[in-house]
Design a protein around this motif. Structure first.
Motif, short mmCIF file in Angstrom:
data_model
loop_
_atom_site.label_atom_id
_atom_site.label_comp_id
_atom_site.label_asym_id
_atom_site.label_seq_id
_atom_site.Cartn_x
_atom_site.Cartn_y
_atom_site.Cartn_z
N LEU A 145 0.79 -1.01 -0.04
CA LEU A 145 -0.02 0.01 0.16
C LEU A 145 0.79 1.42 -0.05
N ALA A 146 2.07 1.37 1.06
CA ALA A 146 2.72 2.54 1.20
C ALA A 146 3.67 2.66 -0.46
N ARG A 147 3.85 1.49 -1.23
CA ARG A 147 4.61 1.61 -2.33
C ARG A 147 3.88 2.24 -3.56
N VAL A 148 2.34 1.63 -3.56
CA VAL A 148 1.60 2.62 -4.69
C VAL A 148 1.19 4.01 -4.23
N ILE A 149 1.13 4.11 -3.01
CA ILE A 149 0.92 5.49 -2.54
C ILE A 149 1.96 6.37 -3.01
N GLU A 150 3.17 6.16 -2.76
CA GLU A 150 4.36 6.64 -2.90
C GLU A 150 4.44 6.93 -4.42
N SER A 151 4.29 6.04 -5.28
CA SER A 151 4.28 6.11 -6.72
C SER A 151 3.22 6.94 -7.27
N GLN A 152 2.30 7.34 -6.49
CA GLN A 152 1.42 8.50 -6.93
C GLN A 152 1.63 9.70 -6.47
N GLY A 153 2.87 9.79 -5.77
CA GLY A 153 3.28 11.27 -5.34
C GLY A 153 3.01 11.54 -3.94
N GLU A 154 2.45 10.61 -3.24
CA GLU A 154 1.95 10.89 -1.68
C GLU A 154 3.10 10.43 -0.90
N ARG A 155 4.28 10.96 -0.87
CA ARG A 155 5.45 10.53 -0.33
C ARG A 155 5.10 10.43 1.10
N GLU A 156 4.67 11.60 1.78
CA GLU A 156 4.49 11.83 3.17
C GLU A 156 3.51 10.93 3.77
N GLU A 157 2.51 10.76 2.95
CA GLU A 157 1.55 9.71 3.44
C GLU A 157 2.09 8.14 3.53
N ALA A 158 2.83 7.89 2.37
CA ALA A 158 3.51 6.67 2.71
C ALA A 158 4.44 6.52 3.67
N ILE A 159 5.25 7.55 3.86
CA ILE A 159 6.12 7.60 4.79
C ILE A 159 5.48 7.46 6.30
N ARG A 160 4.24 8.12 6.43
CA ARG A 160 3.74 7.93 7.73
C ARG A 160 3.14 6.67 7.95
N LEU A 161 2.62 5.85 6.61
CA LEU A 161 2.16 4.45 7.19
C LEU A 161 3.32 3.43 7.58
N LEU A 162 4.41 3.89 6.78
CA LEU A 162 5.55 3.02 7.07
C LEU A 162 5.98 3.27 8.69
N GLN A 163 6.02 4.51 9.18
CA GLN A 163 6.45 4.86 10.37
C GLN A 163 5.63 4.31 11.52
N ASP A 164 4.12 4.23 11.17
CA ASP A 164 3.16 3.57 12.02
C ASP A 164 3.32 2.14 12.09
N LEU A 165 3.78 1.55 11.02
CA LEU A 165 3.94 0.02 10.82
C LEU A 165 5.36 -0.41 11.58
N LEU A 166 6.24 0.31 11.53
CA LEU A 166 7.49 0.13 12.23
C LEU A 166 7.25 0.16 13.92
N THR A 167 6.28 1.14 14.34
CA THR A 167 5.93 0.88 15.50
C THR A 167 5.45 -0.38 16.16
N SER A 168 4.75 -0.95 15.37
CA SER A 168 4.29 -2.38 15.66
C SER A 168 5.34 -3.52 15.43
N TYR A 169 6.30 -3.39 14.61
CA TYR A 169 7.13 -4.35 14.27
C TYR A 169 8.77 -3.63 14.32
N PRO A 170 9.16 -3.16 15.51
CA PRO A 170 10.47 -2.37 15.52
C PRO A 170 11.67 -3.14 15.00
N ASP A 171 11.62 -4.40 14.91
CA ASP A 171 12.86 -5.04 14.51
C ASP A 171 12.70 -5.51 13.19
N ASN A 172 11.75 -5.20 12.52
CA ASN A 172 11.30 -5.83 11.06
C ASN A 172 12.35 -5.07 10.08
N GLY A 173 13.25 -5.72 9.56
CA GLY A 173 14.16 -5.45 8.34
C GLY A 173 13.63 -4.79 7.09
#
Length: 586
Positions: free
Chosen positions: A236-264
């Motif tokens: 979802l973040a990749r597709v959103i970023e490809s549509q120019g919504e980079r900040e929204e994609a980054i927000r999604l990834l930051q929230d996801l990393l909170t749930s999976y802090p060690d996920n490479g």
């Protein structure tokens, strides 16, 4: 008496024999009779007896627990796959055919779909003749196995897609194979709406087929089925970023990393998102963390070098560039970064041009490289280089030039002090984008045209946007001086001088303060202080030349003129002075 005795003896044996035979007959026949009676009772009086209670008999290995394990595996979420592993282990099913094939399916899904998780996995030892084993084996070879048309086995429809999870072979053929897999995935979706696998795989296929809207729908569907299907959120973040919504994609990834802090996998994508968003301050530590895990991760080595170059840390960029050069010395970005390090870090224009020529041999239409090469050539002291740079620029200016080409045309016109030409190129950019660089150019051009008020307006707008940017601060102070606002200019300079460490920037502030001095000795003192901080400060060198020229101190005037010409040999004003002092410059 003797006649009767024998008769009596003969009768006894006959009675004894009869009794004995009767006894043995009863013993032999009665159990059979009794057994026959027992077997006939249920037939004569049938009863509807319920089966034994579940707690009285443990579940068999092919009963309800098998269905539950299969259901968990088909759901495809990491949590349920882990639960299925626990069931197989706790019920000691790992040595059975069913347990072995389910373990193999789980292991392959976890390794390929969820590689960022550190779930302990058993050794996969699937039955060699099982259909799933054949599908997995072919998938590992990159071969897609279509299920039979009559099959209703969900896993037969989704497991073959593991062959397409990573792109292989020619791109066109890969896209054709993805297209061919979509009907199977749709059938899988119809068979089981409670699994993440079919929508996740469909989202991936649609994303790679450039069907963004469908990809978004499928990724959202997978994420709705199970919140722990993090690859769906990554997609979802990749597709959103490809549509120019980079900040929204980054927000999604930051929230996801909170749930999976060690996920490479999440950390890699987030670091890449920072990098593509040109957020260098956040990209640098994120990329460094990736490289701590794998110091030879080639894409991130090159990213790190790029970030350091963008931050003007040219010496630090050398190490990752050297490392990447061993991996792929013909990479386009690698060659371009090498050119920038040579030109901007080491002031070695010739070496930079060499790297750019190597790049342009492979990518002759690379606009960024052509613009950079043209700029370096135009700034060269050699006439032949300037001519070549001008030819490249003119070829770029034909056929609706890109903004970066217009930027170069503006810089070239400013360098030649062709202010009207520069203004012509800048006007549409100010209307369409009005970037900070456009405002700085506007200040420079208006100042060159003698329009102090317009120059001040541009500098003030730029300073309002970027009050901490040194170019914006210098332009604003200069505009204050040129519009008679000396007191405000002096206060700003003194504040900056007090808070700026030594170096080129401090040298620029000393030069600006010299412009506010009325005593020539005080002016000279500030100019000398400026050159002490930065011996290459062109404005201070020219100011020193002008003072000694007014004093008719030709020896010192020529000394500073030579330094200025060494820095900008084609400056129109310096060229006029060069003619004036031609006899003394040789």
């Amino acid at each position: 008496m003797r006649r009767d005795a024998p008769r009596f003896r003969l009768c006894l044996p006959r009675g004894f024999i009869f009794c004995t035979l009767f006894f043995f007959f009863c013993v032999a026949v009665f159990p059979v009779f009794a057994k026959g009676q027992q077997e006939k009772v249920p037939q004569e009086t049938p009863l509807n007896v319920p089966p034994p209670a579940a707690e009285s008999t443990p579940p068999t290995r092919s009963g309800g627990i098998a269905d539950e394990i299969r259901s968990l595996v088909e759901s495809g979420s990491p949590k349920n796959l882990s639960r299925a592993l626990d069931f197989i282990r706790s019920r000691e099913l790992g040595e059975t055919e069913f347990g072995r094939i389910m373990n193999a399916v789980i292991v392959n899904l976890m390794q390929k779909v969820y590689p960022g998780l550190s779930t302990p996995l058993p050794q996969a030892d699937p039955p060699l003749t099982h259909l799933y084993t054949q599908i997995i084996r072919e998938a590992n070879k990159g071969n897609y196995t279509h299920p039979l048309a009559v099959s209703r086995d969900y896993l037969e429809y989704v497991l073959p897609f593991l062959a397409l999870f990573k792109e292989s072979g020619s791109h066109a053929l890969y896209l054709e194979r993805l297209q061919g897999a979509l009907p199977d995935l749709q059938r899988a979706l119809d068979l089981n709406r409670n699994s993440v696998l079919a929508p996740l795989f469909m989202g991936l296929a649609c994303e790679r087929l450039d069907r963004a809207a469908e990809a978004l729908d499928e990724y959202r569907r997978a994420a709705a089925v199970s919140a722990d299907c993090y690859p769906a959120v990554l997609g979802l973040a990749r597709v959103i970023e490809s549509q120019g919504e980079r900040e929204e994609a980054i927000r999604l990834l930051q929230d996801l990393l909170t749930s999976y802090p060690d996920n490479g996998a999440i950390k890699r994508q987030l670091a890449g998102a920072y990098y593509r968003n040109r957020d260098w301050s956040r990209a640098e530590p994120a990329i460094a963390e990736i490289l701590q895990r794998d110091s030879r991760d080639a894409p991130f080595i090159l990213m790190r070098a790029h970030v350091l170059v963008e931050q003007n840390q040219f010496l630090q960029a050398q190490a990752p560039l050297d490392l990447y050069g061993v991996i792929d010395a013909n990479n386009r970005l690698y060659l371009f970064l090498r050119a920038r390090v040579q030109a901007e870090g080491y002031r070695n224009r010739d070496s930079a041009i060499t790297y750019l020529r190597a790049l342009l041999r492979t990518w002759p239409d690379d606009t960024e490289a052509l613009v950079y090469a043209s700029r370096l050539l135009l700034e060269s002291a050699r006439r032949e280089d300037q001519t070549e740079g001008g030819e490249i620029l003119q070829s770029l200016l034909t056929n609706d030039p890109a903004d970066q080409v217009k930027d170069l045309a503006i810089q070239d016109a400013i360098r030649r002090e062709a202010w009207k030409e520069a203004q012509t190129w800048l006007a549409p950019l100010l209307s369409s984008r009005r970037s900070n660089r456009d405002l700085l150019n506007s200040y420079t051009i208006e100042r060159g045209l003698g329009n102090a008020s317009a120059a001040f307006q541009a500098a003030r707008e730029l300073y309002g946007r970027e009050g901490d940017n040194e170019d914006a601060v210098i332009a604003y102070i200069s505009a204050l001086i040129e519009t008679g606002r000396q007191n405000e200019a002096l206060r700003t300079i003194e504040t900056r001088l007090a808070n700026t460490p030594g170096g080129a920037l401090k040298g620029r502030y000393y030069y600006l303060r010299s412009r506010l001095r009325t005593n020539e000795e005080a002016i000279l003192a500030d100019l000398r202080a400026s050159l002490f901080e930065d011996p290459r400060n062109l404005s201070s060198i020219i100011a020193m030349f002008e003072i000694y020229r007014r004093r008719r101190d030709d020896r010192r005037a020529v000394y500073y003129l030579k330094q200025a010409l060494a820095l900008v040999p084609d400056n129109p004003q310096l060229r006029r002075w060069e003619v004036e002092y031609a006899g003394m410059l040789n």
